[in-house]
Structure formats: structure tokens, C-alpha cells
Scaffold this active site. Sequence first.
Site, short mmCIF file in Angstrom:
data_model
loop_
_atom_site.label_atom_id
_atom_site.label_comp_id
_atom_site.label_asym_id
_atom_site.label_seq_id
_atom_site.Cartn_x
_atom_site.Cartn_y
_atom_site.Cartn_z
N SER A 16 -4.07 0.93 9.00
CA SER A 16 -3.06 1.44 8.07
C SER A 16 -3.31 2.92 7.82
O SER A 16 -4.46 3.35 7.76
CB SER A 16 -3.13 0.68 6.75
N HIS A 17 -2.21 3.67 7.69
CA HIS A 17 -2.32 5.08 7.35
C HIS A 17 -1.92 5.32 5.90
O HIS A 17 -1.72 6.44 5.47
CB HIS A 17 -1.45 5.94 8.28
N GLU A 48 5.29 2.90 16.16
CA GLU A 48 6.64 2.75 15.59
C GLU A 48 6.85 1.29 15.20
O GLU A 48 6.50 0.39 15.97
CB GLU A 48 7.67 3.16 16.65
N ASP A 77 1.76 -5.34 6.70
CA ASP A 77 3.13 -4.84 6.58
C ASP A 77 3.71 -5.47 5.33
O ASP A 77 3.61 -6.69 5.13
CB ASP A 77 4.00 -5.16 7.80
N PHE A 165 0.42 2.29 -6.16
CA PHE A 165 1.09 3.18 -5.22
C PHE A 165 2.52 2.69 -5.00
O PHE A 165 2.93 1.67 -5.57
CB PHE A 165 0.31 3.25 -3.88
N GLY A 166 3.26 3.41 -4.17
CA GLY A 166 4.60 2.99 -3.77
C GLY A 166 5.51 2.67 -4.95
O GLY A 166 5.69 3.48 -5.86
N ASP A 168 5.10 0.47 -7.30
CA ASP A 168 4.42 -0.19 -8.42
C ASP A 168 4.99 0.17 -9.80
O ASP A 168 5.11 -0.71 -10.66
CB ASP A 168 2.91 0.11 -8.39
N LYS A 188 -4.12 -6.45 -10.73
CA LYS A 188 -3.12 -6.44 -9.64
C LYS A 188 -3.70 -7.14 -8.40
O LYS A 188 -3.03 -7.97 -7.78
CB LYS A 188 -2.69 -5.01 -9.29
N ARG A 194 -0.29 -9.09 -1.82
CA ARG A 194 -1.40 -8.81 -0.89
C ARG A 194 -2.56 -9.75 -1.20
O ARG A 194 -3.21 -10.28 -0.29
CB ARG A 194 -1.81 -7.34 -1.05
#
Length: 212
Positions: A16-17, A48, A77, A165-166, A168, A188, A194
Site C-alpha cells: 500500500s502507498h 493501476e 482495497d 485518514f480519508g 473518517d 477504531k 479493516r
Amino acid sequence: MFLEKIRPSNKIIIASHNQGKVIEIRDLLEPLGLKLISAASLNLPEPEETANTFSGNARLKAEAATLATGFPAFADDSGLSVDALDGEPGIYSARWAGEDKDFSMAMEKVNAALCEVDVKLKIEASRSASFFCALALAWPDNKTEIFEGSINGTLCWPPRGGNGFGYDPIFIPTGYDKTFGEFDQKLKHSISHRAKAFAKFLSYVQNEYDEQ
Ligand code: ITT
């Protein structure tokens, strides 16, 4: 099988980046005593994401990292699916943030899309949503295992809290009154999409430890 296969090096690539994800995955994998190496630290390219499911994209990312390194790789993902938006942004959750990965903008887009639905329906649309996570563990011998988890909740506006993140800061999991952005991260990690996918992975690994 897991222990037998992992033992020669004890190394796993975290394919993961996304720094937020890497931190969560490290927290969750740490108790297993594995050597965790992030794809970014090896300068692996970001493949991709051409599949049309979370599990398809997780598989594709994990297998690309295994092929490039020869080590087992773990990929995640995940995304936010909003019921009133027919599941969007879904597998496009990262892409809604654009090349700059601007999640303030992505959250605004989600809110704007919901407001458009309100106008169209002439009533306030449901704010229900869910986070989904597919984890893929790819082995150099081509076998890939998939573990999935999800969590339901509602979206709030404006965003609240600076943790995580994202998306949240706009997601309130069912049964709580705080957003994931306001959550203590340990909490969390114990209830999230996750965490649920991870629990399935851990019980798969645990069987191996028990059999020793
Ligand atoms: P990698 O593919 O390199 O792992 P990415 O960010 O591109 O990183 P995804 O394609 O899986 O990963 O996109 C998932 C997006 O969904 C992610 O960027 C977040 O914005 C969102 N997301 C997933 N899990 C989340 C969580 O626990 N909290 C908030 N947002 C989350």
C-alpha cells in the site's frame, strides 16, 4: 501452511502507498512478529486498479508486489459506499480525492452529491453508508487468500475530528455518536471494516499456531 510458508524470511510486504492504511496494518499485524516492509519504502510502483470489485483490486495489488519482490505481500482495497449514491464512491473512493489525494475535497464531493439527491427527491436522502475492506495475502507460488469486512454507519456534515485518514471525519459508525475522525484509534482498530477483515485473517493464521 501459513507458518511453513512465512518462516524462511518472516517478511511480508505491505502493498500500500497510503500512509494511513500502512499505519493501521502495522498496528494490526505487529503482534504476529513479522518483518513488515512497505511498498513505498521499496519504491514499488502503484499498480493501476483495473478490477471492478474491492477483492479484485486487493488481489491485483498484492500479486504485483509479490511478483516484484518474491516475498508474500498483503494488500488492502477499501472504500466508502453511500447508499443514496448507489454505492459510490465505492471502489473509486481514493480516486474521488484526485491526484493530490485531497480528502477534504472528496468529502465535500460526497456531501454535494447527497445534497443533489435531496433536491431531486425533494426530501432529505438517507445518510447511511458503509466502509468495506478486502485484504489480499499473495504468496509467491501464486496462491492468493482474500479476507473481507464491512461496517455500517451514517454520514455527517461538516466533518469532525482529525484522527484517522480519508473519509473518517464524516463517518459515524452505527451505535456510536462520534465520527471515526474523533475516535481513539485503538477503538477504531477494534471495530472497523479493516479490523473485521483482519479478524478473519488472524483466525486463519491462528489455526496454524494452534496446530504447532
Ligand atoms: P493503496 O491502493 O496504495 O493501498 P489507496 O488510498 O489508493 O492506497 P484504495 O484504492 O483502497 O487505497 O482506496 C481506499 C480509499 O478509501 C482510501 O484512500 C480512503 O480514502 C478510503 N478509506 C478506506 N478505508 C478507510 C478508513 O478506514 N477510513 C477512512 N477512509 C478510508
